[in-house]
Design a protein around this motif. Structure first.
Motif, PDB file in Angstrom:
ATOM      1  N   ALA A  65       1.264  -1.381  -0.159  1.00  0.00           N
ATOM      2  CA  ALA A  65      -0.534   0.340  -0.012  1.00  0.00           C
ATOM      3  C   ALA A  65       0.578   1.437  -0.226  1.00  0.00           C
ATOM      4  CB  ALA A  65      -0.850  -0.228   1.716  1.00  0.00           C
ATOM      5  N   VAL A 101      -2.144  -0.863  -3.642  1.00  0.00           N
ATOM      6  CA  VAL A 101      -2.723   0.498  -3.985  1.00  0.00           C
ATOM      7  C   VAL A 101      -2.653   1.671  -3.229  1.00  0.00           C
ATOM      8  CG1 VAL A 101      -3.530  -0.561  -0.861  1.00  0.00           C
ATOM      9  CG2 VAL A 101      -5.105   0.740  -2.428  1.00  0.00           C
ATOM     10  N   THR A 146      -4.685   1.725 -11.589  1.00  0.00           N
ATOM     11  CA  THR A 146      -4.193   1.657  -9.841  1.00  0.00           C
ATOM     12  C   THR A 146      -5.651   1.201  -9.090  1.00  0.00           C
ATOM     13  OG1 THR A 146      -2.309   2.689 -10.759  1.00  0.00           O
ATOM     14  CG2 THR A 146      -2.854   1.781  -8.107  1.00  0.00           C
ATOM     15  N   ALA A 147      -4.947   1.327  -7.930  1.00  0.00           N
ATOM     16  CA  ALA A 147      -6.854   0.962  -7.427  1.00  0.00           C
ATOM     17  C   ALA A 147      -6.906   1.810  -6.074  1.00  0.00           C
ATOM     18  CB  ALA A 147      -6.932  -0.729  -6.673  1.00  0.00           C
ATOM     19  N   THR A 148      -7.437   2.608  -5.928  1.00  0.00           N
ATOM     20  CA  THR A 148      -7.460   3.781  -4.536  1.00  0.00           C
ATOM     21  C   THR A 148      -8.158   3.644  -3.690  1.00  0.00           C
ATOM     22  OG1 THR A 148      -8.483   5.008  -6.655  1.00  0.00           O
ATOM     23  CG2 THR A 148      -6.158   5.041  -6.741  1.00  0.00           C
ATOM     24  N   PRO A 209      -9.851  -5.015   0.952  1.00  0.00           N
ATOM     25  CA  PRO A 209      -9.828  -4.720  -0.553  1.00  0.00           C
ATOM     26  C   PRO A 209     -11.437  -3.847  -1.184  1.00  0.00           C
ATOM     27  CG  PRO A 209      -8.288  -6.703  -0.241  1.00  0.00           C
ATOM     28  CD  PRO A 209      -8.879  -6.182   1.183  1.00  0.00           C
ATOM     29  N   TRP A 212     -11.615  -1.190  -1.663  1.00  0.00           N
ATOM     30  CA  TRP A 212     -11.089  -0.125  -2.898  1.00  0.00           C
ATOM     31  C   TRP A 212     -11.789   0.408  -3.323  1.00  0.00           C
ATOM     32  CZ3 TRP A 212      -6.338  -4.099  -3.993  1.00  0.00           C
ATOM     33  CH2 TRP A 212      -5.760  -4.017  -2.399  1.00  0.00           C
ATOM     34  N   ASN A 213     -11.233   1.253  -4.763  1.00  0.00           N
ATOM     35  CA  ASN A 213     -11.912   2.106  -5.417  1.00  0.00           C
ATOM     36  C   ASN A 213     -13.674   2.727  -4.844  1.00  0.00           C
ATOM     37  OD1 ASN A 213      -9.662   1.913  -7.684  1.00  0.00           O
ATOM     38  ND2 ASN A 213     -10.550  -0.630  -7.638  1.00  0.00           N
TER      39      ASN A 213
END
Length: 317
Positions: A65, A101, A146-148, A209, A212-213
């Motif tokens: 992360a 992330v 990319t996951a944010t 997870p 995420w996003n």
């Protein structure tokens, strides 16, 4: 599980995130241009300019992360637009290459002025000035592969918080018994986020997870008036409540005719002249976290300022 986390920036948010991670047993790489930051056996402080893509590969290697906590070098929309998107793009690209992330501490600016409490389902589409820059940054994150996670907070308070309405302008002034002049109104409700609560939410979001996003609100206690905030700081410090007055937004707007700094400050004065209520209940449920009571947070904040003053690290007035 002991994992590697990258933290960019050693301001109050970055430092608090780094210390919470290290205290939990994680390896932390803390990246700043100066190589500064809190000292801890598990914090590896590195001198890195995160806006330079070529500097990030080694620093991000093996990270699960990235907590991207840098801020603009000035409180100015032109500076933000020149600095922040480029740095975020570099971080998103480098994190994506290692599968990490990226978690962002976010403001509430992109909502713009809203009638009623701020909830996560409201549109975040402000277009002007600093508010618009934050909207553009959110769009850049959404467009990235990319996951944010963006964790939004209201005005900060807490240990190590200096450059904030409830920071060095307020706490040392109240402890010294000097007249406290607040921006906007003394008697409108305003949400204040305790920085350790924001840090805890960012760390939890990175570990989940399923979060995420998404766009989350940091756990934030019920709003209080600035008058009550001053009273609580005085109570926590064991001092008399000082005299108080308010600086109306029109004063900032008038000063903004000749001062860009005042004009930039006036842009967000609506947050203090009108009710500014952050509803974090939905995000609290998703995160499994609750906000620190304001009285407890201010107790820790006053204790930090007193320790700073004792060692010469903060002004006594």
């Amino acid at each position: 599980m002991n994992t590697v986390h990258v933290v960019t920036g050693a301001g109050p948010v970055g430092s608090t995130v780094a210390l919470q991670l290290a205290d939990a047993g994680h390896q932390v790489r803390l990246l700043t241009r100066s190589g500064s930051g809190p000292v801890h056996p598990l914090i590896d402080r590195r001198q890195v300019d995160v806006s330079r893509p070529e500097a990030l590969a080694e620093a991000f290697d093996g990270a699960v992360a990235v907590h991207h906590c840098i801020h603009g070098s000035a409180y100015d929309a032109r500076v933000w637009r020149a600095e922040l998107p480029r740095a975020e793009a570099a971080v998103l690209d480098a994190a994506g290459r290692v599968g990490a992330v990226v978690v962002f501490p976010e403001s509430l600016y992109s909502y713009g002025p809203v009638d009623g409490p701020l909830t996560e389902d409201l549109p975040r589409t402000a277009t002007t000035g600093k508010l618009g820059v934050r909207t553009e940054l959110l769009a850049q994150r959404e467009a990235s592969a990319t996951a944010t996670v963006s964790v939004a907070a209201s005005d900060f308070y807490g240990p190590a918080v200096r450059n904030a309405h409830a920071g060095e302008r307020l706490v040392p002034t109240v402890l010294a018994g000097r007249t406290m002049r607040v921006l906007g109104s003394l008697d409108q409700p305003h949400a204040f986020t305790y920085v350790p609560d924001l840090a805890a939410a960012m760390i939890e979001a990175a570990a989940r997870p399923e979060l995420w996003n998404s766009f989350l609100h940091a756990p934030t206690a019920a709003p209080i008036t600035q008058r009550r905030l001053v009273e609580l700081v005085a109570e926590a410090g064991g001092v008399a409540v000082p005299r108080m007055s308010a600086i109306p937004p029109w004063v900032l707007r008038a000063s903004g005719v000749v001062s860009r700094e005042m004009r930039e400050l006036a842009e967000t004065a609506y947050m203090f002249s009108d009710p500014f209520v952050l509803d974090s209940s939905a995000s609290e449920q998703r995160l499994g976290l609750s906000p620190t009571p304001v009285e407890a947070g201010l107790g820790a904040t006053v204790a930090w300022w007193r320790a700073e003053q004792a060692t010469g690290g903060a002004s006594a007035a």
